[in-house]
Enzyme design. Sequence first.
Site, PDB file in Angstrom:
ATOM      1  N   ASP A  15      18.779 -55.671 -22.076  1.00 53.81           N
ATOM      2  CA  ASP A  15      19.670 -54.526 -21.970  1.00 53.81           C
ATOM      3  C   ASP A  15      19.689 -54.142 -20.488  1.00 53.81           C
ATOM      4  O   ASP A  15      18.858 -54.616 -19.706  1.00 53.81           O
ATOM      5  CB  ASP A  15      19.142 -53.395 -22.837  1.00 53.81           C
ATOM      6  CG  ASP A  15      19.997 -52.147 -22.781  1.00 53.81           C
ATOM      7  OD1 ASP A  15      21.242 -52.273 -22.738  1.00 53.81           O
ATOM      8  OD2 ASP A  15      19.429 -51.050 -22.748  1.00 53.81           O
ATOM      9  N   ASP A  17      20.865 -50.474 -18.851  1.00 54.70           N
ATOM     10  CA  ASP A  17      20.491 -49.089 -18.575  1.00 54.70           C
ATOM     11  C   ASP A  17      19.169 -48.761 -19.258  1.00 54.70           C
ATOM     12  O   ASP A  17      19.001 -48.993 -20.459  1.00 54.70           O
ATOM     13  CB  ASP A  17      21.578 -48.133 -19.054  1.00 54.70           C
ATOM     14  CG  ASP A  17      22.887 -48.328 -18.304  1.00 54.70           C
ATOM     15  OD1 ASP A  17      22.893 -48.122 -17.085  1.00 54.70           O
ATOM     16  OD2 ASP A  17      23.890 -48.711 -18.935  1.00 54.70           O
ATOM     17  N   THR A 107      24.745 -55.392 -22.753  1.00 55.12           N
ATOM     18  CA  THR A 107      24.790 -53.958 -22.486  1.00 55.12           C
ATOM     19  C   THR A 107      25.905 -53.272 -23.259  1.00 55.12           C
ATOM     20  O   THR A 107      26.952 -53.880 -23.530  1.00 55.12           O
ATOM     21  CB  THR A 107      24.977 -53.693 -20.973  1.00 55.12           C
ATOM     22  OG1 THR A 107      25.134 -52.291 -20.745  1.00 55.12           O
ATOM     23  CG2 THR A 107      26.184 -54.427 -20.417  1.00 55.12           C
ATOM     24  N   SER A 108      25.682 -52.014 -23.570  1.00 53.82           N
ATOM     25  CA  SER A 108      26.726 -51.201 -24.199  1.00 53.82           C
ATOM     26  C   SER A 108      27.698 -50.642 -23.184  1.00 53.82           C
ATOM     27  O   SER A 108      28.682 -49.999 -23.554  1.00 53.82           O
ATOM     28  CB  SER A 108      26.081 -50.047 -24.989  1.00 53.82           C
ATOM     29  OG  SER A 108      25.296 -50.543 -26.046  1.00 53.82           O
ATOM     30  N   LYS A 139      25.829 -52.231 -30.601  1.00 54.35           N
ATOM     31  CA  LYS A 139      24.501 -51.966 -31.130  1.00 54.35           C
ATOM     32  C   LYS A 139      24.542 -50.691 -31.981  1.00 54.35           C
ATOM     33  O   LYS A 139      25.252 -49.760 -31.624  1.00 54.35           O
ATOM     34  CB  LYS A 139      23.507 -51.783 -29.975  1.00 54.35           C
ATOM     35  CG  LYS A 139      23.448 -52.975 -29.021  1.00 54.35           C
ATOM     36  CD  LYS A 139      22.637 -52.610 -27.769  1.00 54.35           C
ATOM     37  CE  LYS A 139      22.726 -53.713 -26.735  1.00 54.35           C
ATOM     38  NZ  LYS A 139      21.997 -53.382 -25.479  1.00 54.35           N
ATOM     39  N   ASP A 164      15.344 -50.437 -24.520  1.00 53.59           N
ATOM     40  CA  ASP A 164      14.732 -49.131 -24.274  1.00 53.59           C
ATOM     41  C   ASP A 164      15.176 -48.075 -25.277  1.00 53.59           C
ATOM     42  O   ASP A 164      14.778 -46.915 -25.151  1.00 53.59           O
ATOM     43  CB  ASP A 164      15.110 -48.633 -22.879  1.00 53.59           C
ATOM     44  CG  ASP A 164      16.583 -48.275 -22.792  1.00 53.59           C
ATOM     45  OD1 ASP A 164      17.427 -49.115 -23.157  1.00 53.59           O
ATOM     46  OD2 ASP A 164      16.896 -47.139 -22.395  1.00 53.59           O
TER      47      ASP A 164
END
Length: 223
Positions: A15, A17, A107-108, A139, A164
């Site tokens: 991921d 961030d 990543t989102s 996600k 995270d």
Amino acid sequence: MTPAVTVDCGAVLFDMDGVLVDSSGVVERSWRSWARRHGIAESVVMPLIHGRRALETIALVAPHLDAQAEWQVLIRQELEDTEGFRAFPGAAALAGSLPLDRYAIVTSAPRSIAVDRLRRGAIRVPAVMVCAEDVSRGKPAPDGYLLAAERLGVPAGDCVVVEDAAPGVQAGLAAGMRVLGFTTTQPAEAMGAATWLVPDISCVRAGEPVADGVRLTLTTPRR
């Protein structure tokens, strides 16, 4: 002292961030501003922002709004606001030490923000990067991680996800992958059934190359 753990895998899927970069101030300011503008309580919005695509968060808290249009507003805000942004110490070195065909970012964030943050943090942009626009389900659905494994040509079960936030942990496990959880964004109890837990990326080292894969050493693992 808890002994170090050695992890061998075919590929590492990060991921971004909260894992490679600390953008929490930027993200939280953007969402608080958005919530105030629409008269939505921050207590409703803020617990849902980490680990999810903005599209899903908007749909959850304000289904009456045009999620795509609101997403574009949030993207502009986050590209313009860089106060407090930083790469986590050790992130650039770890990413730079891994073979390009053995790691990816899932990543989102949209691609424009992802590339901007990696470059600001002097972190190498990988050959494989799955961003918000690349999947129809974000996600905690496993789609992004499965797509990254497919693009790398590594079986899903041979990948390690680094996350995270609870939605990302759930996505990695749903993809049939082992998950290394960081407690940078959410407490350990929120990380569910993550395979391992460590405080942050400073506790992860790339070991000597192994055949057809990567070796990581985890220091101070909590489990």
